[in-house]
Enzyme design. Structure first.
Site, PDB file in Angstrom:
ATOM      1  N   MET A 117     -13.124  -2.109  13.032  1.00 16.21           N
ATOM      2  CA  MET A 117     -12.695  -2.389  11.647  1.00 16.21           C
ATOM      3  C   MET A 117     -12.494  -3.880  11.405  1.00 16.21           C
ATOM      4  O   MET A 117     -12.522  -4.346  10.276  1.00 16.21           O
ATOM      5  CB  MET A 117     -11.393  -1.650  11.335  1.00 16.21           C
ATOM      6  CG  MET A 117     -11.545  -0.174  11.128  1.00 16.21           C
ATOM      7  SD  MET A 117     -10.036   0.450  10.343  1.00 16.21           S
ATOM      8  CE  MET A 117     -10.283   2.193  10.571  1.00 16.21           C
ATOM      9  N   LYS A 138       0.807  -1.233   0.000  1.00 19.40           N
ATOM     10  CA  LYS A 138       0.000   0.000   0.000  1.00 19.40           C
ATOM     11  C   LYS A 138       0.838   1.281   0.000  1.00 19.40           C
ATOM     12  O   LYS A 138       0.408   2.291  -0.545  1.00 19.40           O
ATOM     13  CB  LYS A 138      -0.956   0.010   1.206  1.00 19.40           C
ATOM     14  CG  LYS A 138      -2.139  -0.935   1.048  1.00 19.40           C
ATOM     15  CD  LYS A 138      -3.110  -0.769   2.213  1.00 19.40           C
ATOM     16  CE  LYS A 138      -4.399  -1.529   1.955  1.00 19.40           C
ATOM     17  NZ  LYS A 138      -5.413  -1.273   2.960  1.00 19.40           N
ATOM     18  N   ASP A 157     -10.302   3.449   1.589  1.00 17.82           N
ATOM     19  CA  ASP A 157     -10.602   2.850   2.899  1.00 17.82           C
ATOM     20  C   ASP A 157     -11.310   3.844   3.828  1.00 17.82           C
ATOM     21  O   ASP A 157     -12.309   3.516   4.469  1.00 17.82           O
ATOM     22  CB  ASP A 157      -9.315   2.377   3.588  1.00 17.82           C
ATOM     23  CG  ASP A 157      -8.851   1.011   3.085  1.00 17.82           C
ATOM     24  OD1 ASP A 157      -9.686   0.232   2.607  1.00 17.82           O
ATOM     25  OD2 ASP A 157      -7.648   0.731   3.191  1.00 17.82           O
ATOM     26  N   GLY A 204     -16.379  -4.343  10.739  1.00 18.13           N
ATOM     27  CA  GLY A 204     -15.756  -3.738   9.570  1.00 18.13           C
ATOM     28  C   GLY A 204     -16.180  -4.291   8.218  1.00 18.13           C
ATOM     29  O   GLY A 204     -15.629  -3.878   7.193  1.00 18.13           O
TER      30      GLY A 204
END
Ligand code: NAP
Length: 290
Positions: free
Chosen positions: A232, A75, A111, A255
């Site tokens: 989450m 990421k 996100d 989540g």
């Protein structure tokens, strides 16, 4: 038209890069929505070793892949290989979605906005309220969440993390980017004091709960009964935090909604269309059905 969907010469390819990637639910979720929408896009998992990330991105360009999701451990590492970052990725310092626009690779982070959407859909929670949003954890997910809360008009955010310096780093980055939101920081001690009483939401963004661990540093008894609690973590679907919060009569959600919503936002970035309502949720819920 035949009911059997098959790739052809004009098909577009989407995918996810990660390492490992076999566990990812994204192919299931996206292909269910693409199939229901009868779009000629195909979403595939690609296990990309960290040493070969640059080659993989060159491959995306050479093959004309339309877009891809990015998961652990790429990421942050993917950023230098992209041509441009959207505000969401800049603020989060991480990319989870890339679109190929005429050969230019643009990174997004869906996100945080997925979390904000999930909070609204599942808890009726509007981030633009005068209370305090408490977030436990200061990893990658927390940074995207804090940035999205700020963009959504949050008045005050308190970040609690074991390693206090990581929380301070997020407060500094988001504080200078979004001066309209006050960001407080605490370690696992009791520094938050009175602002706990004004909490409207507690979000767990630590990995605690995945193995059934509680959040040892927060006492729900000190928090308002009107507060909502979001974890989450979605596997297991009910963490000790959510169990305790629900037992106290607080509104709770896990989540799964965030996972679905970040995927829905990415789908729209790639295809230009929202996915068929409920298609991703349905595909993924079946995986978690008892
Ligand atoms: P990360 O960058 O590795 O951060 C992990 C966080 O958990 C850090 O704040 C870390 O504290 C804290 N932590 C870990 N073990 C701890 C312990 N024993 N005691 C106290 N704190 C502890 O991970 P991430 O990417 O932010 O992900 C965090 C969680 O969010 C994971 O459970 C992930 O599955 C979930 N997530 C869910 C979604 C979704 O769509 N639902 C999306 C993204 C992430 P230190 O900084 O002190 O190490």
């Amino acid at each position: 038209m035949s009911d059997i969907r098959q790739p052809g010469g004009k098909s577009r390819i989407l995918g996810i890069i990660g390492y490992p990637v076999e566990h990812s639910l994204s192919p299931l979720m996206h292909n269910a929505a693409l199939s229901e929408a009868r779009l000629d896009y195909w979403y595939l998992p690609f296990a990309v070793h960290p040493d070969r990330l640059g080659e993989a991105i060159a491959g995306v360009r050479a093959l004309g892949i339309t877009g891809f999701s990015v998961t652990i451990p790429h990421k942050v590492a993917v950023i230098p290989f992209l041509d441009q970052l959207d505000e969401t990725a800049e603020a989060a310092g991480a990319v989870n979605t890339v679109v190929n626009r005429d050969g230019r690779l643009i990174g997004y982070n869906t996100d945080g906005d997925g979390l904000v959407r999930s909070l609204a859909d599942e808890l009726g929670f509007n981030c633009a309220n005068p209370g305090t949003i408490i977030i436990a954890g200061a990893g990658g997910a927390a940074r995207g969440a804090v940035a999205a809360f700020c963009r959504s008009g949050a008045s005050r955010i308190a970040i609690i993390n074991r390693s206090r310096e990581k929380a301070e780093a997020i407060a500094e980055i988001c504080g200078s980017r979004y001066p309209g939101t006050a960001i407080l920081v605490a370690g696992h001690g009791r520094e938050l004091g009175p602002c706990l009483k004004e909490a409207t939401l507690l979000v767990n963004s630590t990995s605690l709960g995945m193995q059934g661990e509680p959040l040892p540093f927060l006492n729900l008894e000190e928090l308002p009964r009107s507060m909502a609690v979001y974890d989450m973590v979605y596997a297991p679907p009910v963490t000790p935090l959510l169990r305790e919060a629900a037992a106290r009569g607080l509104k709770v959600a896990n989540g799964l909604g965030m996972l679905v919503a970040q995927g829905e936002i990415a789908y729209r970035i790639w295809t230009g269309f929202p996915p068929p309502a409920g298609a991703m949720r349905k595909a993924i819920s079946e995986t978690f059905a008892p």
